[in-house]
Design an enzyme around this catalytic site. Structure first.
Site, mmCIF file in Angstrom:
data_model
loop_
_atom_site.group_PDB
_atom_site.id
_atom_site.type_symbol
_atom_site.label_atom_id
_atom_site.label_comp_id
_atom_site.label_asym_id
_atom_site.label_seq_id
_atom_site.Cartn_x
_atom_site.Cartn_y
_atom_site.Cartn_z
ATOM 1 N N TYR A 191 0.831 -1.215 0.000
ATOM 2 C CA TYR A 191 0.000 0.000 0.000
ATOM 3 C C TYR A 191 0.865 1.264 0.000
ATOM 4 C CZ TYR A 191 -3.212 3.546 1.842
ATOM 5 O OH TYR A 191 -3.934 4.688 2.036
ATOM 6 N N VAL A 261 -3.227 13.408 -1.407
ATOM 7 C CA VAL A 261 -2.668 14.437 -0.540
ATOM 8 C C VAL A 261 -1.311 14.941 -1.020
ATOM 9 C CG1 VAL A 261 -3.948 13.680 1.486
ATOM 10 C CG2 VAL A 261 -1.650 12.752 1.060
#
Length: 308
Positions: A191, A261
């Site tokens: 991830y 982000v």
């Protein structure tokens, strides 16, 4: 389409006076180092043209935009069985909230919140060692973009691993409900690495182009997903692509989009083009402040919306 290049140049110039607004993602140390004044726009059309303005060729960490690509890859691997693990509803909470996850007994609300993307990563990891799964994801993104130069920023991946305590908590919590089946450190290793993929706006716009062309890459002719699946991925982006700012983005821009982000956003204009913007200064919801404003202006001036 030459007027499209002029349009993005005008929007870039108009918003450049606002550069410096917003806050970089300082909770990830490597992202905190990125100059807030960066700003790029790229448009990739279904006819194969690419138009750029500003810092559109400077690589940046795509962060949660990678969740769009891992979702597509996982759907290709396990099909609609994925939805037994992950929901399809907007969250209304922060992207890394554990409260909602506990309330819903470990089943993430959608594949774009952190918990959902971790569950999707667990599905991709099945049958692979972590390095193989990471390689599979990178190869898929390179295939979509038609660019072998795309790589993972190892410093960003390391920075995320060293500070990703809440993501470890989410993964362990989901494992207690058997929503993920592999060890949490292996899932999160994959991830963190796919979130650390570095791309520029032009590469990102090309990589998402299949979603503007009914699941097919209009440049190469390769089929990526079915037209029905492309519609469903677009609908998920519209509802969930900006976390608890998704409704505001739909209201202001009217296009499916996915933010990260790192300051990037990719948006889809079905049948026309994809648009990628990058500006690291974030709003309170973790979405690019200038990038959102740019997409809003482009949608207004080009008359782009899925709500017509």
């Amino acid at each position: 389409m030459s007027d499209l290049g002029q349009l993005i140049g005008e929007v870039h110039a108009e918003l450049s006076v606002r550069l410096g607004e917003g806050q970089v993602a300082n909770y990830i140390p490597e992202l905190a180092k990125v100059p807030v004044e960066r700003f790029g726009i790229a448009v990739a059309t279904v006819g194969g043209e690419v138009f750029t303005a500003g810092d559109a060729l400077e690589p940046f960490s795509i962060q949660s935009i990678s969740k769009l690509f891992t979702l597509t890859l996982a759907l290709g691997k396990v099909g609609d069985g994925l939805w037994s693990r992950v929901g399809r509803e907007p969250s209304g909470n922060r992207f890394n909230s554990i409260v909602q996850l506990e309330y819903e007994q470990g089943r993430p609300r959608n594949p774009f919140v952190n918990a959902g993307a971790i569950a999707v990563t667990d599905l991709i990891l099945a049958g692979y060692r972590p390095k193989e799964a990471i390689g599979d994801i990178v190869r898929f993104v390179r295939f979509l973009a038609g660019d072998e130069a795309i790589v993972i920023d190892a410093d960003v991946a390391r920075s995320e691993r060293d500070t990703g305590f809440r993501n470890f908590a989410l993964a362990q919590f989901m494992r207690s409900f058997n929503v993920i089946t592999h060890p949490a450190d292996e899932v999160l290793g994959v991830y963190f690495h796919h979130c650390a993929i570095a791309m520029n706006c032009a590469q990102l716009a090309r990589a998402a182009l299949f979603l503007a062309a009914k699941g097919q890459n209009p440049v190469t002719g390769h089929s990526v997903v079915s037209a029905a699946r492309a519609r469903r991925i677009n609908s998920l982006m519209m509802m969930c692509g900006h976390y608890d700012g998704s409704g505001d983005f739909a209201f202001r821009v009217g296009l499916p989009g996915k933010s990260g982000v790192g300051g990037g956003i990719v948006a889809v204009v079905p049948g026309v083009c994809t648009v990628a913007v990058w500006s690291p200064g974030l709003d309170a919801n973790g979405n690019s402040l200038i990038g959102t404003a740019a997409l809003e202006l482009l949608a207004q001036r080009a008359n782009w919306s899925v709500f017509e």
